[in-house]
Structure formats: structure tokens, C-alpha cells
Design an enzyme around this catalytic site. Structure first.
Site, PDB file in Angstrom:
ATOM      1  N   GLN A   1       4.869  16.875  -2.554  1.00  0.00           N
ATOM      2  CA  GLN A   1       3.740  16.024  -2.912  1.00  0.00           C
ATOM      3  C   GLN A   1       2.606  16.868  -3.467  1.00  0.00           C
ATOM      4  O   GLN A   1       1.975  16.520  -4.464  1.00  0.00           O
ATOM      5  CB  GLN A   1       3.261  15.245  -1.681  1.00  0.00           C
ATOM      6  CG  GLN A   1       2.241  14.183  -1.997  1.00  0.00           C
ATOM      7  CD  GLN A   1       2.782  13.191  -2.996  1.00  0.00           C
ATOM      8  OE1 GLN A   1       3.932  12.774  -2.918  1.00  0.00           O
ATOM      9  NE2 GLN A   1       1.991  12.845  -3.978  1.00  0.00           N
TER      10      GLN A   1
ATOM     11  N   HIS B   1       2.141  17.973  -7.220  1.00  0.00           N
ATOM     12  CA  HIS B   1       1.793  17.011  -8.279  1.00  0.00           C
ATOM     13  C   HIS B   1       0.463  17.346  -8.949  1.00  0.00           C
ATOM     14  O   HIS B   1       0.316  17.238 -10.158  1.00  0.00           O
ATOM     15  CB  HIS B   1       1.721  15.584  -7.723  1.00  0.00           C
ATOM     16  CG  HIS B   1       3.032  14.877  -7.757  1.00  0.00           C
ATOM     17  ND1 HIS B   1       3.716  14.662  -8.918  1.00  0.00           N
ATOM     18  CD2 HIS B   1       3.785  14.338  -6.776  1.00  0.00           C
ATOM     19  CE1 HIS B   1       4.839  14.016  -8.650  1.00  0.00           C
ATOM     20  NE2 HIS B   1       4.916  13.818  -7.357  1.00  0.00           N
TER      21      HIS B   1
ATOM     22  N   GLU C   1       1.009   5.769  -0.102  1.00  0.00           N
ATOM     23  CA  GLU C   1       1.931   5.437  -1.194  1.00  0.00           C
ATOM     24  C   GLU C   1       3.378   5.702  -0.749  1.00  0.00           C
ATOM     25  O   GLU C   1       4.237   4.837  -0.872  1.00  0.00           O
ATOM     26  CB  GLU C   1       1.581   6.305  -2.412  1.00  0.00           C
ATOM     27  CG  GLU C   1       2.456   6.046  -3.625  1.00  0.00           C
ATOM     28  CD  GLU C   1       2.249   7.100  -4.715  1.00  0.00           C
ATOM     29  OE1 GLU C   1       1.595   8.133  -4.447  1.00  0.00           O
ATOM     30  OE2 GLU C   1       2.755   6.889  -5.839  1.00  0.00           O
ATOM     31  N   HIS C   2       3.627   6.919  -0.249  1.00  0.00           N
ATOM     32  CA  HIS C   2       4.951   7.263   0.271  1.00  0.00           C
ATOM     33  C   HIS C   2       4.832   7.536   1.764  1.00  0.00           C
ATOM     34  O   HIS C   2       3.879   8.202   2.190  1.00  0.00           O
ATOM     35  CB  HIS C   2       5.493   8.547  -0.373  1.00  0.00           C
ATOM     36  CG  HIS C   2       5.547   8.520  -1.863  1.00  0.00           C
ATOM     37  ND1 HIS C   2       4.542   9.035  -2.651  1.00  0.00           N
ATOM     38  CD2 HIS C   2       6.482   8.041  -2.716  1.00  0.00           C
ATOM     39  CE1 HIS C   2       4.862   8.878  -3.928  1.00  0.00           C
ATOM     40  NE2 HIS C   2       6.032   8.269  -4.005  1.00  0.00           N
TER      41      HIS C   2
ATOM     42  N   ASP D   1      11.862   9.400  -5.926  1.00  0.00           N
ATOM     43  CA  ASP D   1      11.181   9.773  -7.171  1.00  0.00           C
ATOM     44  C   ASP D   1      12.142   9.772  -8.347  1.00  0.00           C
ATOM     45  O   ASP D   1      11.744   9.554  -9.488  1.00  0.00           O
ATOM     46  CB  ASP D   1      10.567  11.173  -7.043  1.00  0.00           C
ATOM     47  CG  ASP D   1       9.350  11.197  -6.141  1.00  0.00           C
ATOM     48  OD1 ASP D   1       8.772  10.124  -5.916  1.00  0.00           O
ATOM     49  OD2 ASP D   1       8.980  12.287  -5.654  1.00  0.00           O
TER      50      ASP D   1
ATOM     51  N   HIS E   1      -8.784 -38.110 -12.326  1.00  0.00           N
ATOM     52  CA  HIS E   1      -7.533 -37.645 -11.720  1.00  0.00           C
ATOM     53  C   HIS E   1      -6.822 -38.824 -11.068  1.00  0.00           C
ATOM     54  O   HIS E   1      -5.608 -38.955 -11.140  1.00  0.00           O
ATOM     55  CB  HIS E   1      -7.812 -36.574 -10.655  1.00  0.00           C
ATOM     56  CG  HIS E   1      -8.077 -35.215 -11.221  1.00  0.00           C
ATOM     57  ND1 HIS E   1      -9.178 -34.937 -11.983  1.00  0.00           N
ATOM     58  CD2 HIS E   1      -7.377 -34.050 -11.134  1.00  0.00           C
ATOM     59  CE1 HIS E   1      -9.143 -33.649 -12.336  1.00  0.00           C
ATOM     60  NE2 HIS E   1      -8.058 -33.096 -11.838  1.00  0.00           N
TER      61      HIS E   1
END
Lengths: 469, 469
Positions: free
Chosen positions: A293, A296, A360-361, A394, A453
Site C-alpha cells: 500500500q 502507491h 478502502e481495503h 488489485d 394529480h
């Protein structure tokens, strides 16, 4: 206007330079060697401090908006000419034909290494298997006799996929966006990606696109690519929804065109992983996940929560060892400086902390990972057990890697076939049906003081009664 | 700061007054009687003019942002006190206890008319039947032997429903938002709605909430309600996602908190209907449908596309007749002045025009409505055949009435159970699984220059081989 944009562009280049400088500076920094010492270990934090502990860096692109809007405006006004000019300015590429030609594609298909081709094919097959099961087929529900209602999945007609370029070509993202778009049946799929200074697209990107069946590829990156897909140019068509990752300028551009009514996949922040561990977890596996991670980018978010102090110590040692041999170790080291290794009292706290962070993960490597998985309510994608690294998702296990960051996992999942369709409701009511529910509608419309209506029903009920005579 | 907000508030009140004045002024206007003459009939427009013809009014709330941000800020800083102060300022209501008490609910249940109760129950039953079928259950997919992936629907934990108040209480919206929220399993459902000057909530709203199982109701409306649900106050909890319609101030507030990371159901514009008709269509039914859309507000969007000039003429006559007796005829008349009745050459044009407009509601009353329905790709909700008025879907057929406006139907559907859940992906890979896909991941990670991603697999593959020994 032009001098102004020049100044802003200069500003942009200076920023880029500064970021590079910071990275290079850190390269020279001897402390990288003993990085683990700079990772923050927090033991048994008080629940009152969690919020602060789990706080993410503020995600705010507003500072970039003036420059980004200027580029978007230029693209909107000057179309292809503006795109070409920005290609030259930002990517140093002089591009005459923005669209990648059939010849260029054929050439690329030749040049990709055989084993990489095979790997991309394995990934494609798994992603296709997983995403093809997401096809939605609505069934007709007769809610009341004579009242038939259904949902129908209809693909978004025109979508745009943005694939960042640079030294590391994200061909995996071509698969992750292109496959569900194709499965959903989008009529027009446009892919934009920045060219190299030689005016080329990385062959692996072209190979992945070819394999996915994407044929409309344009050589344009950054803000100008987002603008081109939002507004359309002479060559590049406008689309209804734009997908894909990018740097902060691309993110800002997506935010801005979104405000003008162009849909986007998500507002993306820095990538995140959280690992839940206990005394049975393997420290070297965990270290490898944290590092994957961290590499990145310097702003990557890395979190380990463990009920075992010993495992945390083991992870610290392993990070030191594994980091040493990484080509991107300086970037990873910067990210790890913001990482948190948290020791908690029990698994309840672990679950609660994860649910309040919404990573996220999420990798769960406790002994009872299945039980804990059942208690997770906020996460983008969850990886279970010791042989399930985030890398698998991934690239090649089949799940999507475009996932909600920055806590958005509390409300949304990642990209799936759903992202490329909309569910349209249909209904058909017979004479008998309107006879059955007409009075209820009349009564409710009346109470909401919407007489017209009510009339729309009354006039039909009258007709039904006439027919009965 | 305080004098400033007073000035802005004054500004706000003056605006409200001006809007009222415009409406009252139009009441006195004798021209309403012959309204149909002011509806725009466009015959056989050139395709080049379609874009202009179908153009919507620009939806831009940025002018309201300074005032709206000020109110949001106050709520964020001063919590309940700010909410109470704005209740007093904007709704003339002095509220001590923001939460509606059990006694108030019991009292309301008594006071709702029996036939309205029955009607709401019919609607609830149909909405529940339709939305309960939207439950998503993911199945486990073995993408490669040993690689198991699945999606799991997990409810959004905390959601907020905003229900506008005023003279016409939108209790139908309580059902449309509350029922899917309950079915999805949201743990906490908060409802905010403005009190009357007497500090009361309309009993029909409380009845609908009670029937739906919503117990947490707060007396607060407008921007301050959105702020309270976004940031939380001492009494009102913050939520992760805010749903519901509202005036332009509420819409602006939802847009602003959305930028800060709070999810919202959709960016709502004025309501829209389009009708597709041919020579077999019933002009008085069509007129009733156009009028029921027009009565929503002066900015309602009304569009008729017909292959028959005669039907258009019939509709003009019928609108005149039916408008005359409507209580909200002045509002409807204002909306109709912007309406378009378009005559086209053939059904292909009709379909193409609708798909490029992407109406919120679409009514198809041609002879071959089923065939045309199959060719519609952009619409929020589609109503088929002569006995299927939009009112049915607005109240009681079972479909949702919270739908995409302003062309967003090109990319999104209306509210459904999906709006209250997220699909989280899970995966579990065995030794055999990582053995099967490990090499592909290594190869792709390497090619994307992400060595740590590769290592996370290599370290596990090594372990698998060790175990094999």
C-alpha cells in the site's frame, strides 16, 4: 487571458518540481534505512482519542480549481487545438492525430512480452467471471392485481475511461473499468490516456484495451482529457460518465465537471489499507501488505490494528527488512511515516475501530477471520486469510480495484456493472388495476393538495366506469 | 458576523416575498383563462434545433451559497441553539424539544382521517412489495479454483430523510424514502421536517412515519435540517447519507455538505414529464397528465411529443378546460408557459428526442407503447398505456417517486433499496488459489513497477512451496 494561464502553468510546474525535489531529497536521506523506528505505534488508545487517531489528511482540491477551470475552459472553447496545446505543454508531446490508429494498436500487440500477455489474460478472465455475475435482470412485480411494475437495467450510453500514464502504465485499470463497461453493454466506450514525449501509448495499455474490446483510444491526459470527455472536441466525443483514477489535478477536474452535471465514478482520495491481526498472524505477510500500500504514493494511508503487541513488533522488524530492497522505497518510507500500528485490548475494539474508519481495503488475518468478516459494515473490499493479499484484488482475483477511499466506504461500494447501468422503472396499469388503486391515489393527492394529480386518476376512473356500462 | 447574517436573512425573506408576489400577481391575471394559447406548439422541428428546443433552465444554486453556508456554519458551531434560532427565524416556531414526542405521535395517529389512513396503507403495501424484491444477495463466485469472491449488500448505517413541510405535507415521500431504508436494514433512520408556527408536524407525516417504522423525528426544516443531519447537534445525530426533496435552499445545502463528504441521494432539479402520443391517444388523459406535472411549481417542465397534430390540438383544448377548475391553476399556468408541444414526423424521431432529453417521468400512450418502451434508454420512470398516469407512480403503484431530473436519467435511476446499501466485495484465497493466480499477479505488478505488490504474492508463494515440501 493567455498570460494568466501561463503564470498558472508555471505555478503548476514549480509545484511538480517541488514534489520531485521532496522525493529526491528523501532519497538522499539516510534515515530511510531505519524506517520502522519512524512508524507510529499506538498502544491501547482511549476510545475518546480514536477519532483523532483515525483522522485522514484533509482532501481539498479547491486551491487547484482556478488553474484546472482555466484548462477546462480552454478545452471547451478551443477543442482539439487546446488539447494539442496542453499535450505539448504538459506531456511534451506533439500529437497530430489524437486517436490511436489501428496500425499503432497492431504494433503494440506485437511488442508486449508473452508472459505479460498471458498474465493479463488470466486477470481478464477472472474479472470477467466475477463481473458477469453482476448482471441485473428485473422481474415484473404485480403489486396489486392489474398493476405491473418492474425495473430494467439499461446501460449508460456513452462512458469515458481515464487511464493515467507516466512511467508506470496502469493497464490493470483498463481491465477494471473496461470489462464491466463492456459487460453492461455501454454503446460507446472512450479511453483517454496521456502520450509519452514520443507521442506513444504504453503497449500494455493498448494490449489490455484490445483484449477488452475497447477501440476508441485518444492520446490525451490530465485535466485536458477530462475536459475533452466532458465537453467533446472535434475528434473526441463527450460522454455521460467519466471513470478512472488520476493525480490531484485530474481529481479536481472530475469534481468540477461533475458540478456541471457530468457523472463521475467517485471522488478519489489517496489509497488506503487496514489490516486486522491477532497473535496467530504472520508478521512478514502483514509487512508485505503494508508496504504494497505504501509504495502507491507518499500520501498512502496504512493502518494495522492488532490485539497482539508481539505481532506489531514482528511487523516493525519485517518492514525494515522488506523495505530495504524495494525500488520505490523512498515513496513507501514517506507513506509509512504517517502510518499507524495500533494495539487494542480485544477484537470488539478492532471491529469498532475499522467500522468507524471505513478503509478502502481491509485485510483480516486473525484466526477467526470469517467471524470478524461478518461484523464488518464499512469497508471497500475485504481480503480474508493469510493467502489473500490486497495485490490479488488489485490485479487478478476478479474483484474490482476501483474502490471508495476517504471514508466513502460507509455509503458506497467499488466499481461494478452497476456503475455502468441505471435501473429504470416501468409500470403498466390495466383498467382493473386503476380501479383497484385509484381511490387511494385520489385520497393521497387530495391530502397533499395536488388536485391535478387527483384529476389524472379521476378522469380515468370515470372512463373505466363508462366502459363498464 | 451576526449583523451580516441578519442582512442575508432579510435578503432571503425579501426574495420569498417577491416569489409570493409574483404568484399573487398572476392570480389577478385574467389571461390565465386562455392559457392554452400561450403553450408553445412546435411543428416538425429540424433536428439541428432539437438541442435548443429541449434545453432546460440552467440549474445553478451558487448565488445562494453564501447565505446557505452561513446557516450551515452556524449549525455546525452552535448545534441545537442555532437550529432553534433558525426555526424561529424561518418557520416562526419556538421549539423547545426538537424531537417529536411519543405523545405527539399518538395524538397525530388519532387525528388522521380514516380514509386517508387506508389510502396510505394501500400505498405502503405496494411500495413495500415492489421494493422488497430489490433485495440483493451476492453469490460466491470461484473465479479460479481456490479463489472465491463475492459481493455482500450492507446497509448504510445512518441515513437522514428530509421531508418538506408547508401547506402541502409530502407524506408520500416519507413512504418513498422510509420503506426502502427499512427494507435495506439501515440501523438508524432520522427524519427531519419543518414545524408549523404552532410547533406541530402535520399528522399525515407522523402517520406515514409511524406506519413505516420511523421513530426518530425532529422538528427542523430547511438548510438548518440539512446542517443538523450533516454535522450532528446535541440532539440530532449526524448521518452518512441525506435523502429527500426540498426548495432551492435545501438543494444548495445538500450540494454543499456533499462537497464535504456527506453523501446525498441526488442533485434535484425541477420535476419533469414527457408524453409520447400518436393519433390513438386520448387528449383529455394527456392534458390531465401535463397539468399534474405543471401544478408542482412554476418551474415544472412539461413536454408532449406527438406524431399527430390533431391530438396536440385536442390537448390544447382539454388543458384549457381542466385548468380552469384547478386550485393551483396559477402555478400550473406559469409552468405551462414554458411547456412544449412538439409534432414530429415519425416514431423514430419521437424515440430519439426522448432519449436525448432523458425526462424524469415518461408516459407512452401510443398504440404500440410496448414496442416504443423497448427503445427508451434514457428516462427515470416510464408509464405505459392509457390507464397508467404519473400520479400512480407518485403515490401508490409501488415504484419510487424520487427520480433523476435535469437529464441525470442518462446515468442514474431513482431511489431504490440500492440507494440505502453498498455492495462490499469479499475474497478468500486458498493455498491452491494463490498458487493458481500468483504468477499472473507477479507479472502484472512487475510491469506496473509496483514491486511491493509483487512481493506480497512472492512471499506467500514461497510459503506455499515450503509447505509442499
Amino acid at each position: 487571458m493567455f498570460p494568466n494561464i501561463l503564470i498558472q502553468t508555471l505555478n503548476f510546474i514549480v509545484r511538480l518540481y517541488l514534489v520531485n525535489f521532496l522525493i529526491c531529497d528523501s532519497m538522499a536521506n539516510k534515515q530511510v534505512k531505519n524506517l520502522a523506528n519512524s512508524m507510529e505505534v499506538v498502544k491501547y488508545p482511549d476510545q475518546a482519542d480514536w477519532r483523532n487517531l483515525l483522522r485522514r489528511p484533509l482532501l481539498d482540491h479547491t486551491e487547484l480549481y482556478p488553474l484546472v477551470s482555466r484548462i477546462l475552459e480552454q478545452v471547451q472553447m478551443n477543442g482539439d487545438n487546446a488539447v494539442k496545446q496542453f499535450n505539448l505543454e504538459f506531456d511534451k508531446a506533439e500529437i497530430e492525430n489524437l486517436r490511436v490508429s489501428q496500425d499503432e494498436i497492431s504494433e503494440a500487440l506485437q511488442s508486449v512480452d508473452h508472459s505479460l500477455k498471458k498474465a493479463i489474460e488470466v486477470a481478464k478472465q477472472n474479472i470477467e467471471r466475477f463481473h458477469s455475475q453482476q448482471k441485473f435482470t428485473g422481474k415484473v412485480i404485480e403489486t396489486t392485481p392489474g398493476v405491473r411494475c418492474w425495473q430494467k437495467a439499461i446501460p449508460v450510453e456513452k462512458v469515458g475511461l481515464y487511464i493515467p500514464g507516466g512511467s508506470a502504465p496502469l493497464f490493470s485499470t483498463v481491465l477494471m473499468l473496461g470489462i464491466p463497461a463492456k459487460l453492461a453493454g455501454c454503446r460507446r466506450i472512450v479511453l483517454c490516456t496521456p502520450p509519452s514525449a514520443e507521442g506513444k501509448i504504453h503497449p500494455a495499455i493498448l494490449y489490455a484495451a484490445h483484449l477488452t474490446g475497447i477501440e476508441e483510444i485518444y492520446k490525451v491526459g490530465g485535466v485536458q482529457a477530462i475536459g475533452a470527455m466532458a465537453y467533446g472536441t472535434e475528434t473526441i466525443p463527450s460522454v455521460y460518465k467519466i471513470f478512472g483514477p488520476g493525480n490531484q489535478y485530474v481529481s479536481a477536474a472530475k469534481e468540477l465537471v461533475n458540478r456541471e452535471g457530468i457523472a463521475i465514478d467517485m471522488v478519489a482520495g489517496p489509497s488506503e489499507v487496514a489490516v486486522m491481526a491477532d497473535e496467530t498472524s504472520n508478521p512478514s505477510f502483514i509487512a508485505s501488505d503494508l508496504l504494497s500500500q505504501a509504495e502507491h504514493g507518499p500520501d498512502s494511508q496504512v493502518l494495522l490494528i492488532s490485539t497482539s503487541e508481539k505481532v506489531v513488533e514482528g511487523v516493525l522488524d519485517e518492514v525494515d527488512k522488506q523495505l530495504e530492497v524495494l525500488p520505490r522505497k523512498e515513496i513507501a518510507a514517506m507513506a509509512l511515516r504517517n502510518s499507524k500500528l495500533v494495539v487494542v485490548n480485544n477484537q470488539d475494539q478492532m471491529v469498532e475501530m475499522i467500522n468507524s474508519y471505513a478503509p478502502e481495503h481491509l485485510i483480516i488475518v486473525t484466526k477467526n477471520y470469517q467471524e470478524l468478516a461478518g461484523r464488518i459494515v464499512n469497508a471497500g473490499s475485504v481480503f480474508l486469510g493469510k493467502y489473500t493479499p490486497e495485490s490479488a484484488g488489485d490485479y487478478a482475483s476478479g474483484t474490482n480495484h476501483t474502490l471508495p477511499t476517504n471514508g466513502h466506504a460507509k455509503v458506497t461500494g467499488g466499481v461494478s456493472q452497476d456503475s455502468f447501468i441505471k435501473k429504470v422503472t416501468f409500470q403498466e396499469i390495466s383498467e382493473y388495476g386503476i380501479f383497484n388503486i385509484g381511490a387511494a391515489i385520489e385520497s393521497m393527492a387530495e391530502a397533499e393538495q395536488l388536485q391535478a394529480h387527483r384529476n389524472a386518476v379521476s378522469i380515468r376512473l370515470k372512463d373505466v366506469f363508462e366502459n363498464l356500462k
